[in-house]
Design a protein around this motif. Structure first.
Motif, PDB file in Angstrom:
ATOM      1  N   PRO A   1       0.804  -1.234   0.000  1.00 16.36           N
ATOM      2  CA  PRO A   1       0.000   0.000   0.000  1.00 16.36           C
ATOM      3  C   PRO A   1       0.834   1.281   0.000  1.00 16.36           C
ATOM      4  O   PRO A   1       0.493   2.246  -0.674  1.00 16.36           O
ATOM      5  CB  PRO A   1      -0.825  -0.120   1.287  1.00 16.36           C
ATOM      6  CG  PRO A   1      -0.900  -1.589   1.553  1.00 16.36           C
ATOM      7  CD  PRO A   1       0.387  -2.168   1.056  1.00 16.36           C
ATOM      8  N   ASN A   2       1.928   1.275   0.765  1.00 17.31           N
ATOM      9  CA  ASN A   2       2.756   2.485   0.870  1.00 17.31           C
ATOM     10  C   ASN A   2       4.119   2.333   0.199  1.00 17.31           C
ATOM     11  O   ASN A   2       5.012   3.150   0.432  1.00 17.31           O
ATOM     12  CB  ASN A   2       2.946   2.862   2.345  1.00 17.31           C
ATOM     13  CG  ASN A   2       1.637   3.187   3.025  1.00 17.31           C
ATOM     14  OD1 ASN A   2       0.860   3.999   2.538  1.00 17.31           O
ATOM     15  ND2 ASN A   2       1.373   2.523   4.137  1.00 17.31           N
ATOM     16  N   GLY A   3       4.292   1.280  -0.583  1.00 15.97           N
ATOM     17  CA  GLY A   3       5.544   1.095  -1.309  1.00 15.97           C
ATOM     18  C   GLY A   3       6.753   1.052  -0.388  1.00 15.97           C
ATOM     19  O   GLY A   3       6.774   0.286   0.597  1.00 15.97           O
ATOM     20  N   PHE A   4       7.752   1.876  -0.671  1.00 14.89           N
ATOM     21  CA  PHE A   4       8.980   1.885   0.117  1.00 14.89           C
ATOM     22  C   PHE A   4       8.767   2.471   1.517  1.00 14.89           C
ATOM     23  O   PHE A   4       9.627   2.325   2.380  1.00 14.89           O
ATOM     24  CB  PHE A   4      10.074   2.683  -0.615  1.00 14.89           C
ATOM     25  CG  PHE A   4      10.688   1.942  -1.770  1.00 14.89           C
ATOM     26  CD1 PHE A   4      11.814   1.154  -1.583  1.00 14.89           C
ATOM     27  CD2 PHE A   4      10.122   2.009  -3.034  1.00 14.89           C
ATOM     28  CE1 PHE A   4      12.378   0.453  -2.639  1.00 14.89           C
ATOM     29  CE2 PHE A   4      10.679   1.315  -4.104  1.00 14.89           C
ATOM     30  CZ  PHE A   4      11.807   0.529  -3.904  1.00 14.89           C
ATOM     31  N   ASP A   5       7.630   3.122   1.728  1.00 12.54           N
ATOM     32  CA  ASP A   5       7.317   3.690   3.046  1.00 12.54           C
ATOM     33  C   ASP A   5       6.448   2.752   3.878  1.00 12.54           C
ATOM     34  O   ASP A   5       5.993   3.123   4.962  1.00 12.54           O
ATOM     35  CB  ASP A   5       6.603   5.033   2.883  1.00 12.54           C
ATOM     36  CG  ASP A   5       7.485   6.072   2.200  1.00 12.54           C
ATOM     37  OD1 ASP A   5       8.640   6.234   2.642  1.00 12.54           O
ATOM     38  OD2 ASP A   5       7.028   6.688   1.224  1.00 12.54           O
ATOM     39  N   GLU A   6       6.222   1.547   3.385  1.00 13.16           N
ATOM     40  CA  GLU A   6       5.404   0.573   4.104  1.00 13.16           C
ATOM     41  C   GLU A   6       6.072   0.199   5.429  1.00 13.16           C
ATOM     42  O   GLU A   6       7.263  -0.084   5.497  1.00 13.16           O
ATOM     43  CB  GLU A   6       5.198  -0.683   3.253  1.00 13.16           C
ATOM     44  CG  GLU A   6       4.342  -1.755   3.906  1.00 13.16           C
ATOM     45  CD  GLU A   6       2.863  -1.387   3.924  1.00 13.16           C
ATOM     46  OE1 GLU A   6       2.102  -2.091   4.607  1.00 13.16           O
ATOM     47  OE2 GLU A   6       2.475  -0.405   3.253  1.00 13.16           O
ATOM     48  N   SER A   7       5.276   0.191   6.508  1.00 10.75           N
ATOM     49  CA  SER A   7       5.809  -0.174   7.827  1.00 10.75           C
ATOM     50  C   SER A   7       6.162  -1.650   7.875  1.00 10.75           C
ATOM     51  O   SER A   7       5.486  -2.486   7.273  1.00 10.75           O
ATOM     52  CB  SER A   7       4.782   0.153   8.914  1.00 10.75           C
ATOM     53  OG  SER A   7       4.553   1.541   8.971  1.00 10.75           O
ATOM     54  N   VAL A   8       7.209  -1.956   8.609  1.00 15.11           N
ATOM     55  CA  VAL A   8       7.663  -3.338   8.777  1.00 15.11           C
ATOM     56  C   VAL A   8       7.684  -3.655  10.259  1.00 15.11           C
ATOM     57  O   VAL A   8       8.200  -2.869  11.068  1.00 15.11           O
ATOM     58  CB  VAL A   8       9.076  -3.538   8.181  1.00 15.11           C
ATOM     59  CG1 VAL A   8       9.534  -4.970   8.366  1.00 15.11           C
ATOM     60  CG2 VAL A   8       9.083  -3.161   6.706  1.00 15.11           C
ATOM     61  N   MET A   9       7.111  -4.791  10.629  1.00 15.66           N
ATOM     62  CA  MET A   9       7.095  -5.195  12.025  1.00 15.66           C
ATOM     63  C   MET A   9       8.438  -5.803  12.436  1.00 15.66           C
ATOM     64  O   MET A   9       9.307  -6.058  11.596  1.00 15.66           O
ATOM     65  CB  MET A   9       5.979  -6.221  12.268  1.00 15.66           C
ATOM     66  CG  MET A   9       4.579  -5.683  12.014  1.00 15.66           C
ATOM     67  SD  MET A   9       4.095  -4.370  13.160  1.00 15.66           S
ATOM     68  CE  MET A   9       4.332  -2.907  12.148  1.00 15.66           C
ATOM     69  N   GLU A  10       8.574  -6.060  13.741  1.00 10.58           N
ATOM     70  CA  GLU A  10       9.807  -6.630  14.280  1.00 10.58           C
ATOM     71  C   GLU A  10      10.168  -7.929  13.578  1.00 10.58           C
ATOM     72  O   GLU A  10       9.327  -8.801  13.394  1.00 10.58           O
ATOM     73  CB  GLU A  10       9.641  -6.880  15.780  1.00 10.58           C
ATOM     74  CG  GLU A  10      10.891  -7.384  16.476  1.00 10.58           C
ATOM     75  CD  GLU A  10      10.673  -7.629  17.948  1.00 10.58           C
ATOM     76  OE1 GLU A  10      11.644  -7.947  18.652  1.00 10.58           O
ATOM     77  OE2 GLU A  10       9.528  -7.511  18.401  1.00 10.58           O
ATOM     78  N   ARG A  11      11.432  -8.029  13.146  1.00  7.74           N
ATOM     79  CA  ARG A  11      11.973  -9.194  12.448  1.00  7.74           C
ATOM     80  C   ARG A  11      11.278  -9.458  11.109  1.00  7.74           C
ATOM     81  O   ARG A  11      11.372 -10.545  10.550  1.00  7.74           O
ATOM     82  CB  ARG A  11      11.922 -10.455  13.330  1.00  7.74           C
ATOM     83  CG  ARG A  11      12.877 -10.397  14.501  1.00  7.74           C
ATOM     84  CD  ARG A  11      12.832 -11.676  15.314  1.00  7.74           C
ATOM     85  NE  ARG A  11      13.856 -11.664  16.355  1.00  7.74           N
ATOM     86  CZ  ARG A  11      15.098 -12.103  16.198  1.00  7.74           C
ATOM     87  NH1 ARG A  11      15.468 -12.593  15.028  1.00  7.74           N
ATOM     88  NH2 ARG A  11      15.959 -12.074  17.193  1.00  7.74           N
ATOM     89  N   GLY A  12      10.547  -8.478  10.600  1.00  7.50           N
ATOM     90  CA  GLY A  12       9.896  -8.637   9.299  1.00  7.50           C
ATOM     91  C   GLY A  12       8.824  -9.701   9.307  1.00  7.50           C
ATOM     92  O   GLY A  12       8.664 -10.439   8.333  1.00  7.50           O
ATOM     93  N   SER A  13       8.057  -9.768  10.423  1.00  7.18           N
ATOM     94  CA  SER A  13       7.076 -10.854  10.575  1.00  7.18           C
ATOM     95  C   SER A  13       5.959 -10.802   9.536  1.00  7.18           C
ATOM     96  O   SER A  13       5.305 -11.807   9.272  1.00  7.18           O
ATOM     97  CB  SER A  13       6.464 -10.796  11.987  1.00  7.18           C
ATOM     98  OG  SER A  13       5.875  -9.529  12.223  1.00  7.18           O
ATOM     99  N   THR A  14       5.734  -9.612   8.940  1.00  7.67           N
ATOM    100  CA  THR A  14       4.668  -9.493   7.936  1.00  7.67           C
ATOM    101  C   THR A  14       5.154  -9.814   6.522  1.00  7.67           C
ATOM    102  O   THR A  14       4.374  -9.755   5.574  1.00  7.67           O
ATOM    103  CB  THR A  14       4.087  -8.062   7.951  1.00  7.67           C
ATOM    104  OG1 THR A  14       5.159  -7.124   7.756  1.00  7.67           O
ATOM    105  CG2 THR A  14       3.402  -7.771   9.278  1.00  7.67           C
ATOM    106  N   LEU A  15       6.448 -10.128   6.383  1.00 11.41           N
ATOM    107  CA  LEU A  15       7.026 -10.444   5.078  1.00 11.41           C
ATOM    108  C   LEU A  15       7.335 -11.934   4.993  1.00 11.41           C
ATOM    109  O   LEU A  15       7.631 -12.580   6.009  1.00 11.41           O
ATOM    110  CB  LEU A  15       8.308  -9.644   4.852  1.00 11.41           C
ATOM    111  CG  LEU A  15       8.187  -8.104   4.910  1.00 11.41           C
ATOM    112  CD1 LEU A  15       9.572  -7.478   4.831  1.00 11.41           C
ATOM    113  CD2 LEU A  15       7.287  -7.586   3.802  1.00 11.41           C
TER     114      LEU A  15
END
Length: 577
Positions: free
Chosen positions: A461-475
């Protein structure tokens, strides 16, 4: 304590002013009962000897003076608290930064043996405990000591006999105080240790929650947590009970002292040897006399807690980095030539992982290391970045021993992609640039484009400004690995290190990464470690490691023709596939 007090040197004038404010505050507290005592003697008990209007006027003036003392005491106390909090917070700010910076300087080997929760406790809980020392304990120790001496001197100067009656119970109070100090010291130590253990447990198990749920171990882990929580509860309860016994006992002794003063003082008032005002002053003093004694004992306990925390902080600060910068580093323009000369290396004494290893990698060459687990492949990668030092031999970068190169210069020239990618809380662009302001937004986007990370970033949704959770858990694992490639490329390293870089990537993503790697490796010395031999067939040279030694080396085709260990590994993987 001596080491802790050294942190006060930059604030010596503030502490001196705070001491004067404390003396002023105590002087006010000592003078307030005297104002009322004098008013009683001059305008109440002797009211029949002076005109009533004069008595009212005297009482009114005494009230004004008492109110002024209250206001003055408030000003002294407020200024003192402001100074102490300012000094304490400044010191803790400096100490917290000192500890965190020092942790950054420690070698990789240190973190292999230290739980994360323990280090977090040091930087957070223990610094707060030390904060109490500077903001409360030191000045309160000084304040209460001066107060006790002040009370004693004034009481003796007013009436020696009544003062001595007041001091009758001091030996009992002193003995009780020393006993309390001993008990509270033990309680504080146990509590601090239990807090560290619980924080360590929480840090580890919250990070590993997914694994706990996979194996359905929630109940068992809850029981472990319950046990540790119970231990902390018992430690806190012991601490509370120590105070619960001490405070009422001191209060009881102060009541006995009050009884003695009122009894002896009343008799003296009746026979005319002591005035009613003097008796009032002593009653006020004795009610306040035991309070600083009680506080002193409690502060000695808190002091022990602060010292215990300081000891733990200093144990971190006293850790010496195993990898230190040379005093006079040699300047080197790193081009990427790497040479191992008869290298011997062990993580533990005499348990050698690498044994007499020698090889040369020319600038721009692509070298792959293969072999069984424990053969020493990853150790070679760690040694190139000088995360550990070797026991014997030399590792040269462009002809210079890496122990003579500045660590920052060396590591800036090396880009490493690991199998286990670490993603920080923040956003996509911050994880690629690691918030390095020297890397522009355009460079971040270009790096992502080259390694095809933009294929999934553009869909966020926000491209390079997309928030990332601790340890990249959403990726996904593949997305995290693509970010790792973009991160490495953004820093433009001369030497590229790939440690099982494609292990967590699916076949489709691996095809994209393979194309990106060709661009990424252009003009760079590349060192690869891989178990999947299909990913390293394009390497200029493949070095086969076996039990810490180089077993054979050559190109993919050369090694297949020799029908040695590499041929066996290759055939085995063909069968598995």
């Amino acid at each position: 304590m001596k080491r802790l007090l050294s942190y006060l040197k930059p604030h010596k004038w503030s502490m001196l002013l705070a001491s004067f404010l404390v003396i002023g505050l105590i002087s006010v507290e000592l003078y307030k009962p005297i104002i009322i005592g004098n008013a009683i003697d001059n305008y109440i008990t002797d009211s029949g000897q002076i005109p009533l209007a004069q008595a009212y006027e005297g009482i009114f003036h005494a009230g004004i003076l008492y109110a002024l003392m209250l206001l003055l005491g408030f000003c002294f106390n407020a200024a003192n608290m402001w100074l102490l909090q300012n000094v304490g917070q400044s010191i803790i700010y400096r100490m917290r930064e000192e500890v965190f910076t020092h942790i950054h300087s420690l070698s990789v080997g240190f973190f292999n043996t230290q739980p994360v929760g323990k280090l977090v406790t040091r930087v957070s809980n223990d610094t707060e405990a030390v904060n109490e020392l500077f903001t409360q304990i030191l000045v309160k120790l000084f304040k209460n000591t001066v107060k006790i001496v002040g009370f004693a001197v004034v009481m003796l100067s007013i009436n020696v006999k009544m003062a001595l009656y007041s001091f009758l119970l001091i030996p009992f109070v002193t003995a009780l105080t020393f006993f309390f100090r001993y008990m509270s010291r033990k309680a504080y130590r146990i509590t601090r240790n239990r807090i560290t253990e619980l924080n360590t447990f929480l840090s580890e198990h919250i990070s590993g929650m997914k694994l706990i749920q996979i194996f359905a171990r929630e109940k068992e882990k809850y029981k472990e947590f319950e046990h540790k929580s119970e231990q902390l509860f018992q430690a806190n309860w012991r601490e509370v009970m120590t105070f619960a016994v001490f405070r009422p006992t001191i209060y009881l002794l102060s009541v006995f002292a009050m009884v003695i003063v009122i009894g002896s003082g009343s008799a003296s008032v009746l026979n005319g040897t002591v005035s009613l005002g003097t008796l009032f002053i002593f009653i006020q003093y004795i009610s306040s006399f035991f309070e600083p004694i009680q506080e002193l004992a409690e502060q000695f306990g808190t002091l022990q807690s602060s010292l215990a925390s300081a000891e733990k902080l200093f144990s971190i600060l006293d850790e010496k980095p195993e990898i230190v910068n040379p005093e006079n580093p040699k300047p080197v323009n790193i081009q990427g030539r790497i040479e191992f000369r008869r290298v011997w290396f062990a993580y533990e004494k005499d348990d050698y992982i690498l044994k007499d290893v020698s090889f040369v990698i020319e600038p721009g060459e692509k070298i792959a290391f293969v072999g069984a687990t424990g053969a020493g492949k990853s150790s070679i990668l760690n040694l190139i970045g000088r995360y550990y030092d070797i026991q014997r031999g030399e590792i040269l970068i462009d002809g210079v021993d890496i122990r003579q190169i500045d660590k920052d210069v060396l590591r800036r020239a090396i880009g490493q992609v690991q199998q286990d990618v670490f993603i920080f809380t923040g956003d996509i662009k911050g994880n690629i640039s690691l918030n390095n302001e020297a890397i522009s937004r355009e460079e971040i986007e270009r790096a992502a484009q080259i390694v095809h990370a933009d294929s999934f970033i553009s869909k966020l949704p926000n491209g390079f400004d997309e928030s990332v959770m601790e340890r990249g858990s959403t990726l996904s694992a593949g997305q995290r690995q693509l970010l790792s490639f973009a991160r490495t490329l953004a820093f433009q390293p001369v030497i590229l290190v790939l440690d099982e870089a494609t292990a967590n990537i699916d076949t489709e993503t691996e095809s994209l990464i393979t194309q990106a790697l060709e661009k990424l490796m252009e003009g760079r010395t590349t060192i690869m470690v891989a178990h999947r031999l299909s990913t390293i067939q394009h390497a200029d040279k493949i070095i086969v490691m076996h039990k810490g030694e180089i077993y054979e080396s050559g190109s993919h085709q050369e090694l297949l023709q020799r029908e040695g260990m590499y041929k066996k590994l290759y055939d085995l993987q063909l069968v598995e596939e």
